[in-house]
Write a protein that holds these residues in place. Sequence first.
Motif, mmCIF file in Angstrom:
data_model
loop_
_atom_site.group_PDB
_atom_site.id
_atom_site.type_symbol
_atom_site.label_atom_id
_atom_site.label_comp_id
_atom_site.label_asym_id
_atom_site.label_seq_id
_atom_site.Cartn_x
_atom_site.Cartn_y
_atom_site.Cartn_z
ATOM 1 N N CYS A 1 0.837 -1.211 0.000
ATOM 2 C CA CYS A 1 0.000 0.000 0.000
ATOM 3 C C CYS A 1 0.868 1.256 0.000
ATOM 4 C CB CYS A 1 -0.923 0.010 1.221
ATOM 5 S SG CYS A 1 -2.154 -1.311 1.155
ATOM 6 N N GLN A 2 1.916 1.225 0.807
ATOM 7 C CA GLN A 2 2.829 2.367 0.880
ATOM 8 C C GLN A 2 3.406 2.694 -0.507
ATOM 9 O OE1 GLN A 2 3.958 4.202 3.533
ATOM 10 N NE2 GLN A 2 5.843 5.101 2.714
ATOM 11 N N ALA A 3 3.880 1.668 -1.205
ATOM 12 C CA ALA A 3 4.492 1.887 -2.529
ATOM 13 C C ALA A 3 3.458 2.414 -3.526
ATOM 14 C CB ALA A 3 5.116 0.587 -3.036
ATOM 15 N N VAL A 4 2.234 1.890 -3.448
ATOM 16 C CA VAL A 4 1.172 2.330 -4.366
ATOM 17 C C VAL A 4 0.834 3.801 -4.110
ATOM 18 C CG1 VAL A 4 -1.273 2.025 -4.995
ATOM 19 C CG2 VAL A 4 0.187 0.017 -4.654
ATOM 20 N N LYS A 5 0.693 4.138 -2.828
ATOM 21 C CA LYS A 5 0.318 5.513 -2.472
ATOM 22 C C LYS A 5 1.419 6.512 -2.818
ATOM 23 C CE LYS A 5 -2.933 4.068 1.080
ATOM 24 N NZ LYS A 5 -3.040 3.669 2.500
ATOM 25 N N GLU A 6 2.642 6.109 -2.666
ATOM 26 C CA GLU A 6 3.770 7.012 -2.947
ATOM 27 C C GLU A 6 3.769 7.547 -4.368
ATOM 28 O OE1 GLU A 6 7.286 5.576 0.128
ATOM 29 O OE2 GLU A 6 7.647 5.510 -2.036
ATOM 30 N N VAL A 7 3.237 6.760 -5.310
ATOM 31 C CA VAL A 7 3.206 7.223 -6.703
ATOM 32 C C VAL A 7 1.798 7.703 -7.083
ATOM 33 C CG1 VAL A 7 5.176 5.831 -7.458
ATOM 34 C CG2 VAL A 7 2.863 4.853 -7.541
ATOM 35 N N ASN A 8 1.012 8.018 -6.052
ATOM 36 C CA ASN A 8 -0.341 8.568 -6.248
ATOM 37 C C ASN A 8 -1.280 7.669 -7.040
ATOM 38 O OD1 ASN A 8 0.215 10.992 -4.787
ATOM 39 N ND2 ASN A 8 1.429 11.666 -6.565
ATOM 40 N N LEU A 9 -1.056 6.356 -6.918
ATOM 41 C CA LEU A 9 -2.043 5.421 -7.461
ATOM 42 C C LEU A 9 -2.989 5.035 -6.328
ATOM 43 C CD1 LEU A 9 0.304 3.236 -9.692
ATOM 44 C CD2 LEU A 9 -1.429 4.857 -10.477
ATOM 45 N N THR A 10 -4.061 4.316 -6.682
ATOM 46 C CA THR A 10 -5.104 4.036 -5.701
ATOM 47 C C THR A 10 -5.025 2.599 -5.194
ATOM 48 O OG1 THR A 10 -6.479 5.435 -7.086
ATOM 49 C CG2 THR A 10 -7.588 4.256 -5.288
ATOM 50 N N VAL A 11 -5.166 2.444 -3.884
ATOM 51 C CA VAL A 11 -5.356 1.114 -3.300
ATOM 52 C C VAL A 11 -6.852 0.867 -3.223
ATOM 53 C CG1 VAL A 11 -5.127 -0.297 -1.231
ATOM 54 C CG2 VAL A 11 -3.231 1.172 -1.940
ATOM 55 N N ASN A 12 -7.322 -0.159 -3.909
ATOM 56 C CA ASN A 12 -8.733 -0.525 -3.841
ATOM 57 C C ASN A 12 -8.905 -1.620 -2.778
ATOM 58 O OD1 ASN A 12 -11.284 -1.555 -4.160
ATOM 59 N ND2 ASN A 12 -11.176 -1.771 -6.392
ATOM 60 N N PRO A 13 -9.480 -1.267 -1.624
ATOM 61 C CA PRO A 13 -9.560 -2.249 -0.525
ATOM 62 C C PRO A 13 -10.356 -3.501 -0.898
ATOM 63 C CG PRO A 13 -10.422 -0.079 0.155
ATOM 64 C CD PRO A 13 -10.145 0.018 -1.303
ATOM 65 N N ASN A 14 -11.268 -3.366 -1.860
ATOM 66 C CA ASN A 14 -12.015 -4.557 -2.297
ATOM 67 C C ASN A 14 -11.118 -5.563 -3.005
ATOM 68 O OD1 ASN A 14 -14.424 -3.572 -1.322
ATOM 69 N ND2 ASN A 14 -14.899 -2.505 -3.264
ATOM 70 N N ASN A 15 -9.993 -5.087 -3.489
ATOM 71 C CA ASN A 15 -9.074 -5.982 -4.197
ATOM 72 C C ASN A 15 -8.079 -6.677 -3.269
ATOM 73 O OD1 ASN A 15 -10.299 -5.522 -6.585
ATOM 74 N ND2 ASN A 15 -8.588 -4.448 -7.574
ATOM 75 N N GLN A 16 -8.237 -6.496 -1.964
ATOM 76 C CA GLN A 16 -7.476 -7.322 -1.016
ATOM 77 C C GLN A 16 -8.384 -8.474 -0.643
ATOM 78 O OE1 GLN A 16 -8.066 -7.470 2.812
ATOM 79 N NE2 GLN A 16 -6.890 -9.360 2.455
ATOM 80 N N ILE A 17 -7.995 -9.676 -1.038
ATOM 81 C CA ILE A 17 -8.847 -10.845 -0.806
ATOM 82 C C ILE A 17 -8.104 -11.832 0.077
ATOM 83 C CG2 ILE A 17 -9.969 -12.796 -1.958
ATOM 84 C CD1 ILE A 17 -10.481 -10.866 -4.297
ATOM 85 N N ASP A 18 -8.760 -12.226 1.177
ATOM 86 C CA ASP A 18 -8.105 -13.126 2.130
ATOM 87 C C ASP A 18 -7.740 -14.454 1.493
ATOM 88 O OD1 ASP A 18 -8.256 -11.279 4.128
ATOM 89 O OD2 ASP A 18 -9.942 -12.221 5.185
ATOM 90 N N ALA A 19 -6.600 -14.968 1.849
ATOM 91 C CA ALA A 19 -6.197 -16.315 1.449
ATOM 92 C C ALA A 19 -5.137 -16.785 2.429
ATOM 93 C CB ALA A 19 -5.630 -16.299 0.031
#
Lengths: 340, 340
Positions: free
Chosen positions: B210-228
């Motif tokens: 998430c940190q790396a994604v946010k640093e480049v101003n892209l979006t973290v979509n929480p729905n795309n975190q799927i438990d496994a």
Amino acid sequence: MKTKATSLDIAYQAGVSQSTVSRALRNSPLVNEETRKKVQALAKELNYKVDKNASNLRSQHTGTLALLLFEDPTSDDSMINPFFLSMLGCITRAAAKNGYDLLVSFQQLSEDWHADYEDASKADGLILLGYGDYVDYEAKLKQLSEQETHFVRYGSIEKGQTGISFGCDNFKGGYDMTQHLIKQGHKSFAFLGGADEHCPEFFERYKGHCQAVKEVNLTVNPNNQIDAISTEGSGYAAANQLLAQSELPDAIFCASDMIAVGALTAFQDKKIKVPEQVALAGFDDISVAHLTSPKLTTMQQNTKLAADILVESLIKKIHNQEIDSGLIPAKLIVRESCSR
Amino acid sequence: MKTKATSLDIAYQAGVSQSTVSRALRNSPLVNEETRKKVQALAKELNYKVDKNASNLRSQHTGTLALLLFEDPTSDDSMINPFFLSMLGCITRAAAKNGYDLLVSFQQLSEDWHADYEDASKADGLILLGYGDYVDYEAKLKQLSEQETHFVRYGSIEKGQTGISFGCDNFKGGYDMTQHLIKQGHKSFAFLGGADEHCPEFFERYKGHCQAVKEVNLTVNPNNQIDAISTEGSGYAAANQLLAQSELPDAIFCASDMIAVGALTAFQDKKIKVPEQVALAGFDDISVAHLTSPKLTTMQQNTKLAADILVESLIKKIHNQEIDSGLIPAKLIVRESCSR
């Protein structure tokens, strides 16, 4: 007064633990010199002798089984051969399931492991696991047997062997795989893997292979048996040697999956398609076999079953029940790498 | 006369081994009732108390290290998770290289393992290895520490944790992999793997992602975190859940290689091409990662290095040398599964 001194007497008088006594009497470098001398002097004074026939300690329950892994010539310094690793995992599980801890110890065939556990309260029994020549080994099995150490062995099974052994039915496995290859329409073959008494398990697989080929009046070309040990690198080299020396056969039977994985890479590098141009079969069904592309057809050694049999048989032996040696069948797993 | 009775005194007077005494005092079913009663009566008579602070036995050399494997919720009855299995193999090797046997014991987090080794001359020190919640665990680590048992731990590292721990730098690993994916031109992501305090190692990987994604101003979509959890089956299911609920992202970061292998099969079944249609990254570099098709790009946990550090640190601790907790960096291994 007791009639006979035990290691417990020495431990008590020396003020050290029994395992320290055991180590001191074996001149282990893990015991400091002062303690070693003290223990050895007490042993002499008490006329202590390791009782090989009926150690009162051996009848105690340590709740521990010992797994002796013999150095595998096919593994480098940092790796354990994946088949062994799977056995290690399954034996750990099987021991736990039966309420035992597992003491794992690497050994060299040349070392004095056969004397190491005889008097110690380290373990109630031994599981011996490892490839290799059994020349030295056999004498040590005899000694284990004479001193009534409880042990079972996994590996090749030969006539007149000392003690109880379990192993894969390698001859039948080699035979069954080759019959499968013949049914797929393949008529010419190569075998990658050592095939002499130095690798008795591979040798049995090769004998089974030859038997199946001869039974249908096809020819075994001895030049197409190429030595390899169970590593990717060795399989890669053996496949290239085959390519350099002769025409591609219809099918290649590898003595282990690791050899097959290496051979597969060699063929990919040379743009030779498996199974379209050559069929490729393995042995063991290690965890990668169903993940290669194409997925590998192989003979499965059921390591979970083998581990259960080893552990349960050893526990029976510890409780003085009769057990017999036995072969464990390998199972043909048909995937993608051998179809025409 | 000695000032204080030890388990050796009881063993001597009862005529049993020290480990039997230890087991009898813990009411182990491996000791028969008669012996148990005898030992317990002697312990009472001699006013025997387990000396948690300076057992004279703990200072002895057994030449054995104990590896306590905690039941991994991600493994079924018959299997050990491949990453654990690799650690088991490497720790066995590392112990042997340093002249120690390894006592391997499966434990439940709920069991009294923290008391089990304290007075026994079973091992000179403990290595604790396992995933899971550390709520119960932490109290037991405190007790181990108070009774001056030598131990080291592998797993997640959190502030204020008791004792010495080593673990993968999971945050940095998640961050580095995600940076790699971003460099490849990927802009939308999914994360397959549990991401909360119940799976602290995966959670750290997710935080780094998430940190790396946010640093480049892209979006973290929480729905795309799927438990496994770390199995092929769970990865397969998570990938299908992702396909069912949303558009395919550019890249999928799996919290472990096992999850990635399962996801890869799910995509193959649906004729979705990796990496052409979706990039797929793993974590661990288990032995199958370089054999899948396409070969898996992953973060390598160096199990050999980790095992060497654990064993050598524990031996230092046994010899009363100072050691510190530490993170072991993961290494980006670029193969084929993430290129555009």
